[in-house]
Design a protein around this motif. Structure first.
Motif, PDB file in Angstrom:
ATOM      1  N   SER A  82      29.013   9.829 -12.223  1.00 42.57           N
ATOM      2  CA  SER A  82      27.719  10.085 -11.583  1.00 42.57           C
ATOM      3  C   SER A  82      27.387  11.566 -11.615  1.00 42.57           C
ATOM      4  CB  SER A  82      27.739   9.581 -10.136  1.00 42.57           C
ATOM      5  OG  SER A  82      27.951   8.187 -10.081  1.00 42.57           O
ATOM      6  N   TYR A  83      28.410  12.393 -11.430  1.00 43.64           N
ATOM      7  CA  TYR A  83      28.222  13.849 -11.515  1.00 43.64           C
ATOM      8  C   TYR A  83      27.735  14.242 -12.909  1.00 43.64           C
ATOM      9  CZ  TYR A  83      29.696  18.716 -12.200  1.00 43.64           C
ATOM     10  OH  TYR A  83      29.744  20.043 -12.526  1.00 43.64           O
ATOM     11  N   ASP A  84      28.377  13.691 -13.946  1.00 49.25           N
ATOM     12  CA  ASP A  84      27.981  14.016 -15.314  1.00 49.25           C
ATOM     13  C   ASP A  84      26.570  13.542 -15.630  1.00 49.25           C
ATOM     14  OD1 ASP A  84      30.326  15.340 -16.117  1.00 49.25           O
ATOM     15  OD2 ASP A  84      31.349  13.438 -16.467  1.00 49.25           O
ATOM     16  N   LEU A  85      26.127  12.498 -14.937  1.00 54.12           N
ATOM     17  CA  LEU A  85      24.763  11.988 -15.110  1.00 54.12           C
ATOM     18  C   LEU A  85      23.771  12.695 -14.189  1.00 54.12           C
ATOM     19  CD1 LEU A  85      25.657   8.191 -15.354  1.00 54.12           C
ATOM     20  CD2 LEU A  85      24.677   9.579 -17.187  1.00 54.12           C
ATOM     21  N   LYS A  86      24.259  13.724 -13.468  1.00 51.13           N
ATOM     22  CA  LYS A  86      23.444  14.520 -12.540  1.00 51.13           C
ATOM     23  C   LYS A  86      22.898  13.684 -11.383  1.00 51.13           C
ATOM     24  CE  LYS A  86      22.184  17.851 -16.132  1.00 51.13           C
ATOM     25  NZ  LYS A  86      23.382  18.660 -15.832  1.00 51.13           N
ATOM     26  N   ARG A  87      23.615  12.621 -11.042  1.00 54.10           N
ATOM     27  CA  ARG A  87      23.272  11.830  -9.853  1.00 54.10           C
ATOM     28  C   ARG A  87      24.175  12.304  -8.716  1.00 54.10           C
ATOM     29  NH1 ARG A  87      23.462   6.025 -13.133  1.00 54.10           N
ATOM     30  NH2 ARG A  87      21.879   6.587 -14.688  1.00 54.10           N
ATOM     31  N   PHE A  88      23.877  13.498  -8.234  1.00 53.74           N
ATOM     32  CA  PHE A  88      24.805  14.189  -7.349  1.00 53.74           C
ATOM     33  C   PHE A  88      24.967  13.508  -5.993  1.00 53.74           C
ATOM     34  CE2 PHE A  88      23.065  17.728 -10.059  1.00 53.74           C
ATOM     35  CZ  PHE A  88      24.157  17.767 -10.906  1.00 53.74           C
ATOM     36  N   GLU A 141      14.671  25.829 -12.105  1.00 53.95           N
ATOM     37  CA  GLU A 141      14.246  24.651 -11.335  1.00 53.95           C
ATOM     38  C   GLU A 141      14.695  23.349 -11.981  1.00 53.95           C
ATOM     39  OE1 GLU A 141      10.207  26.157  -9.024  1.00 53.95           O
ATOM     40  OE2 GLU A 141      10.050  25.391 -11.068  1.00 53.95           O
ATOM     41  N   LYS A 142      14.973  23.373 -13.280  1.00 52.67           N
ATOM     42  CA  LYS A 142      15.433  22.186 -13.994  1.00 52.67           C
ATOM     43  C   LYS A 142      16.955  22.051 -13.953  1.00 52.67           C
ATOM     44  CE  LYS A 142      11.551  22.702 -17.202  1.00 52.67           C
ATOM     45  NZ  LYS A 142      11.150  22.993 -18.608  1.00 52.67           N
ATOM     46  N   LEU A 143      17.617  23.013 -13.313  1.00 54.66           N
ATOM     47  CA  LEU A 143      19.081  23.017 -13.250  1.00 54.66           C
ATOM     48  C   LEU A 143      19.510  22.944 -11.790  1.00 54.66           C
ATOM     49  CD1 LEU A 143      19.665  25.972 -15.741  1.00 54.66           C
ATOM     50  CD2 LEU A 143      19.822  23.536 -16.275  1.00 54.66           C
ATOM     51  N   PRO A 144      19.744  21.733 -11.269  1.00 52.29           N
ATOM     52  CA  PRO A 144      20.078  21.615  -9.845  1.00 52.29           C
ATOM     53  C   PRO A 144      21.327  22.382  -9.450  1.00 52.29           C
ATOM     54  CG  PRO A 144      20.433  19.527 -11.020  1.00 52.29           C
ATOM     55  CD  PRO A 144      19.690  20.426 -11.939  1.00 52.29           C
ATOM     56  N   GLN A 145      22.253  22.581 -10.395  1.00 51.25           N
ATOM     57  CA  GLN A 145      23.483  23.297 -10.066  1.00 51.25           C
ATOM     58  C   GLN A 145      23.257  24.802  -9.914  1.00 51.25           C
ATOM     59  OE1 GLN A 145      22.782  21.766 -12.891  1.00 51.25           O
ATOM     60  NE2 GLN A 145      23.715  22.724 -14.677  1.00 51.25           N
ATOM     61  N   GLU A 146      22.051  25.268 -10.208  1.00 48.60           N
ATOM     62  CA  GLU A 146      21.744  26.701 -10.093  1.00 48.60           C
ATOM     63  C   GLU A 146      20.825  26.981  -8.914  1.00 48.60           C
ATOM     64  OE1 GLU A 146      23.371  28.712 -11.712  1.00 48.60           O
ATOM     65  OE2 GLU A 146      24.145  27.533 -13.384  1.00 48.60           O
ATOM     66  N   GLN A 147      20.934  26.181  -7.874  1.00 46.17           N
ATOM     67  CA  GLN A 147      20.063  26.331  -6.723  1.00 46.17           C
ATOM     68  C   GLN A 147      20.223  27.707  -6.077  1.00 46.17           C
ATOM     69  OE1 GLN A 147      19.514  22.929  -4.050  1.00 46.17           O
ATOM     70  NE2 GLN A 147      19.988  24.259  -2.350  1.00 46.17           N
ATOM     71  N   LEU A 163      38.772  18.422  -6.100  1.00 49.96           N
ATOM     72  CA  LEU A 163      38.197  19.243  -7.159  1.00 49.96           C
ATOM     73  C   LEU A 163      36.822  18.727  -7.565  1.00 49.96           C
ATOM     74  CD1 LEU A 163      38.372  21.530  -9.198  1.00 49.96           C
ATOM     75  CD2 LEU A 163      39.656  20.006 -10.710  1.00 49.96           C
ATOM     76  N   GLN A 164      36.704  17.391  -7.683  1.00 55.25           N
ATOM     77  CA  GLN A 164      35.412  16.828  -8.064  1.00 55.25           C
ATOM     78  C   GLN A 164      34.392  16.991  -6.943  1.00 55.25           C
ATOM     79  OE1 GLN A 164      34.660  15.568 -11.266  1.00 55.25           O
ATOM     80  NE2 GLN A 164      32.677  15.959 -10.338  1.00 55.25           N
ATOM     81  N   LEU A 165      34.841  16.921  -5.696  1.00 53.36           N
ATOM     82  CA  LEU A 165      33.941  17.196  -4.569  1.00 53.36           C
ATOM     83  C   LEU A 165      33.408  18.625  -4.661  1.00 53.36           C
ATOM     84  CD1 LEU A 165      35.724  15.475  -1.548  1.00 53.36           C
ATOM     85  CD2 LEU A 165      33.347  15.103  -2.235  1.00 53.36           C
ATOM     86  N   ALA A 166      34.278  19.566  -5.019  1.00 53.93           N
ATOM     87  CA  ALA A 166      33.842  20.956  -5.168  1.00 53.93           C
ATOM     88  C   ALA A 166      32.820  21.082  -6.290  1.00 53.93           C
ATOM     89  CB  ALA A 166      35.045  21.856  -5.436  1.00 53.93           C
ATOM     90  N   ASN A 167      33.076  20.401  -7.420  1.00 54.64           N
ATOM     91  CA  ASN A 167      32.114  20.400  -8.527  1.00 54.64           C
ATOM     92  C   ASN A 167      30.752  19.888  -8.078  1.00 54.64           C
ATOM     93  OD1 ASN A 167      33.653  21.371 -10.730  1.00 54.64           O
ATOM     94  ND2 ASN A 167      34.612  19.386 -11.009  1.00 54.64           N
ATOM     95  N   THR A 168      30.772  18.753  -7.397  1.00 52.99           N
ATOM     96  CA  THR A 168      29.518  18.108  -7.003  1.00 52.99           C
ATOM     97  C   THR A 168      28.763  18.943  -5.981  1.00 52.99           C
ATOM     98  OG1 THR A 168      30.479  15.925  -7.442  1.00 52.99           O
ATOM     99  CG2 THR A 168      28.524  15.997  -6.046  1.00 52.99           C
ATOM    100  N   LYS A 169      29.457  19.454  -4.985  1.00 57.90           N
ATOM    101  CA  LYS A 169      28.780  20.255  -3.959  1.00 57.90           C
ATOM    102  C   LYS A 169      28.232  21.549  -4.554  1.00 57.90           C
ATOM    103  CE  LYS A 169      31.358  18.379  -0.041  1.00 57.90           C
ATOM    104  NZ  LYS A 169      32.372  18.646   1.004  1.00 57.90           N
ATOM    105  N   THR A 170      28.949  22.108  -5.504  1.00 59.09           N
ATOM    106  CA  THR A 170      28.446  23.301  -6.179  1.00 59.09           C
ATOM    107  C   THR A 170      27.159  22.977  -6.922  1.00 59.09           C
ATOM    108  OG1 THR A 170      30.660  24.214  -6.436  1.00 59.09           O
ATOM    109  CG2 THR A 170      28.963  25.068  -7.895  1.00 59.09           C
ATOM    110  N   ALA A 171      27.151  21.837  -7.603  1.00 58.59           N
ATOM    111  CA  ALA A 171      25.951  21.420  -8.335  1.00 58.59           C
ATOM    112  C   ALA A 171      24.771  21.172  -7.408  1.00 58.59           C
ATOM    113  CB  ALA A 171      26.250  20.151  -9.137  1.00 58.59           C
ATOM    114  N   MET A 172      25.056  20.816  -6.169  1.00 58.54           N
ATOM    115  CA  MET A 172      23.999  20.571  -5.185  1.00 58.54           C
ATOM    116  C   MET A 172      23.613  21.854  -4.457  1.00 58.54           C
ATOM    117  SD  MET A 172      25.511  17.005  -3.621  1.00 58.54           S
ATOM    118  CE  MET A 172      24.059  16.539  -2.665  1.00 58.54           C
TER     119      MET A 172
END
Length: 664
Positions: free
Chosen positions: A215-221, A488-494, A257-266
């Motif tokens: 889901s992370y790779d599909l940007k469904r954070f 704005e098109k990159l949610p991980q760069e909030q 680790l994956q939680l850290a990835n996902t929260k960073t992306a959010m």
């Protein structure tokens, strides 16, 4: 907030080995390097072959439970304790009930069948052969083909099918396939089967981790976070049970680790740090205290803190990494070079440029000896930026000219070189030459917008800052808006979005377009709070600018509210005696003065005086000005007394008995 950070954002240490001596086929403790502003992208899946340590028993007749190891596994049995059917049975022996080497399940086996088998037993034997064929498959083609054959013999609710789906999904994830929907499909199918009954088990946690990762790779954070949080709760229960049958720590690490990835992306970077700290704790509980891998773990967390500009927390972690790698590998190792380079970035963030240069020079010496040209070029750019910070502009330009000759014509590294060169030239007020360097950079970056949007957006921000120093606001603002459109098109760069919004708002204030700037500043405050937390100093600066905007609009009450919020943040994040904290306190006193709330104005102005006084002789001018304002406020606070009464009071004080003869 931009200056010294670009060198940090270019910091990219070498990837660590996939095998660190933990004993797993693929190391579930592998932590990828954190590149620009803490964007964590896995080089391979942390989930792969977690299944290889999974224990699973099924109710297939009354067969014996068995342990399993991969044929190619280096798993150390002393790390994980598995139940076996008999104290005399050992994996890999020739006992009639030998445990079959099978790394994604834990099934029962039975004695060799007789030559002539009834049809039911024949079906069981065929099923077992298909099962073993699936487990012995190594290539993607073999795994998918044998899975289809094996799955066709199983009921859809068979737990073995769930584990088989999990193995296929983890394999596809590990090879870096772009078909994330397919991985998600296998993960969801595995979860549906294994989760039937709602029992907390390691296999369910692994399936949740796989689904969360896909889901992370599909940007469904949001979906990813939900699955991972449930996996974390299950593992928390299993960890408390402290079962001797299975060590859940590697699985917990993968989920954290994956939680850290996902929260960073959010954009939730402060929360992600908590997960990364948990990852470090898990490594500390398993790895040798002075191992190379522990050094890398400390450096990874240091880099994460540096990414959120928390250099004070990053410093001791990076020093710990350096200490370990020096004692373990020696001063000429590549790991030591990477430690020193990050340490230089951290010292730059702490504005200790002399120490930063010292670490940079030591790092370059090792990188050069190892022939690591690409890393050496980045270290040279770091050195030039430190020289600029030290005011050594000619040396910086000379360094950068040498680096430019080593870069490809249209590479993003060349663009960074010319940005740094423009910075040095602008500091020397050679604006025409500086603009030419920026034009070269923009020409290169424009070609990279599609492929490297995050890096290009960050570079545009720095170019905009240089145009700002030259008062070229008409060029600076469009560049920032262009950067914003990409981010704005990159949610991980909030977090970067918050910086850009803040810069645009500030430039509107500088150009007198205050009402246009306020919405940008308000949005920036919200984005930065979500990314860095409500008490981060970057948020404090935004509220300070909002206060300045409201003062320009002659709305001192609204301004005082913004300055008060800013002061609270600055006092916590920077300390009440930091120059920026004192300035915010001064702004708050000015706002209360504009409201004619002189009691409050005097209170905060006195704090300004006391704060500057604590700086000693170096702040003599600031203290003098603060005292002048304090005296003016004291006069204004008595402004309601008629002028003639004040005059009469002065006359009496001077011993003059002549009273004023005229009252108006």
């Amino acid at each position: 907030m931009g200056g010294p950070l670009r060198s940090r954002n270019r910091y990219k240490p070498a990837a660590s080995s996939a095998s660190d001596g933990l004993g797993f086929c693929l190391n579930p403790f592998y932590v990828p390097r954190i590149s620009s502003l803490f964007t964590m992208k896995r080089t391979f899946s942390s989930s792969f072959l977690l299944l290889s340590t999974l224990l699973k028993s099924t109710s297939r007749r009354k067969f014996l439970p068995r342990s399993f190891f991969s044929d190619h596994s280096s798993l150390d049995p002393s790390l994980l304790s598995y139940p076996i059917s008999s104290p005399n049975l050992k994996p890999g022996t020739d006992h009639p009930f030998t445990l079959i080497k099978f790394h994604s399940r834990c099934f029962q086996t039975f004695p060799d069948p007789s030559p002539l088998l009834p049809s039911r037993q024949r079906n069981i034997q065929e099923e077992s052969d298909l099962e073993e064929s699936f487990e012995s498959a190594t290539t993607t083609e073999e795994i998918l083909k044998s899975f289809q054959a094996f799955a066709a013999t199983l009921d859809e609710k068979d737990k073995r099918l769930g584990l088989a789906c999990l193995k296929v999904g983890q394999h596809l994830d590990s090879i870096g396939t772009d078909d994330h929907e397919n991985i998600l499909s296998f993960g969801l199918r595995a979860l549906k089967i294994l989760d039937d009954g709602g029992d907390a088990s390691v296999s369910v946690a692994m399936a949740l981790h796989l689904v969360g990762s896909a889901s992370y790779d599909l940007k469904r954070f949001n979906d990813s976070l939900g699955f991972l949080n449930r996996a974390n709760r299950i593992l928390g229960v299993l960890e408390k049970e402290n079962s001797e049958e299975f060590d859940v720590r590697p699985v917990i690490h993968a989920v954290q680790l994956q939680l850290a990835n996902t929260k960073t992306a959010m954009g939730r970077r402060e929360e992600a740090l908590l997960n990364l700290k948990r990852c470090l704790e898990l490594k500390e509980s398993i790895l040798e205290p002075k191992s190379r891998e522990m050094g890398i773990a400390y450096r990874d967390l240091a880099e994460a803190y540096a990414a959120v500009l928390n250099f004070k927390e990053a410093l001791p972690l990076c020093e710990k990494a350096l200490e370990i790698h020096l004692s373990r590998l020696g001063q000429n190792s590549v790991e030591v070079a990477h430690d020193r380079r990050l340490l230089g970035v951290i010292y730059t963030g702490l504005e200790d440029h002399v120490k930063a240069m010292e670490q940079n020079q030591l790092s370059k010496k090792v990188l050069k000896s190892w022939g690591m040209s690409s890393d050496l070029i980045l270290a040279e750019i770091d050195a030039a930026n430190i020289q600029i910070a030290l005011g050594k502009y000619d040396e910086a330009v000379k360094t950068l000219k040498g680096v430019a000759q080593q870069t490809e014509k249209d590479s993003e590294i060349r663009a960074l070189v010319f940005i740094s060169m423009a910075k040095a030239l602008c500091n020397q007020e050679k604006f025409a030459e500086g603009k030419r360097c920026l034009e070269i950079s923009c020409d290169i970056l424009e070609k990279k917008e599609m492929h490297l949007p995050s890096k290009v957006a960050e570079a545009y921000m720095e170019i905009s800052s240089l145009y700002e120093t030259m008062n070229e606001f008409a060029t600076a603002i469009p560049l920032l808006k262009r950067s914003l459109g990409m981010i704005e098109k990159l949610p991980q760069e909030q977090h970067m979005e918050g910086n850009v919004l803040g810069k645009i708002g500030w430039l509107f204030l500088l150009t007198g377009k205050v009402e246009e700037g306020i919405p940008y500043l308000e949005s920036a405050a919200e984005r930065l709070k979500e990314s860095f937390g409500a008490k981060h100093f970057a948020v404090g600066y935004i509220y300070n600018n909002l206060g300045a905007a409201y003062m320009e609009l002659e709305r001192p009450q609204a301004a005082a509210q913004m300055f008060a919020i800013s002061k609270d943040i600055m006092d916590v994040s920077l300390g009440p005696h930091h120059a920026d904290s004192i300035q915010t306190c001064q702004s708050l006193a000015n706002a209360y003065s504009a409201m004619q709330s002189y009691t409050l104005a005097l209170e905060f102005q006195q704090k300004v005086v006391d704060a500057w006084a604590s700086h000693g002789a170096v702040a003599r001018d600031e203290l003098k000005e603060a005292n002048r304002i304090l005296e003016d406020l004291k006069k204004k606070s008595f402004g309601w007394i008629p002028d003639l009464i004040v005059e009469h009071a002065k006359s009496l004080a001077e011993g003059n008995d002549t009273a004023p003869t005229k009252f108006v």
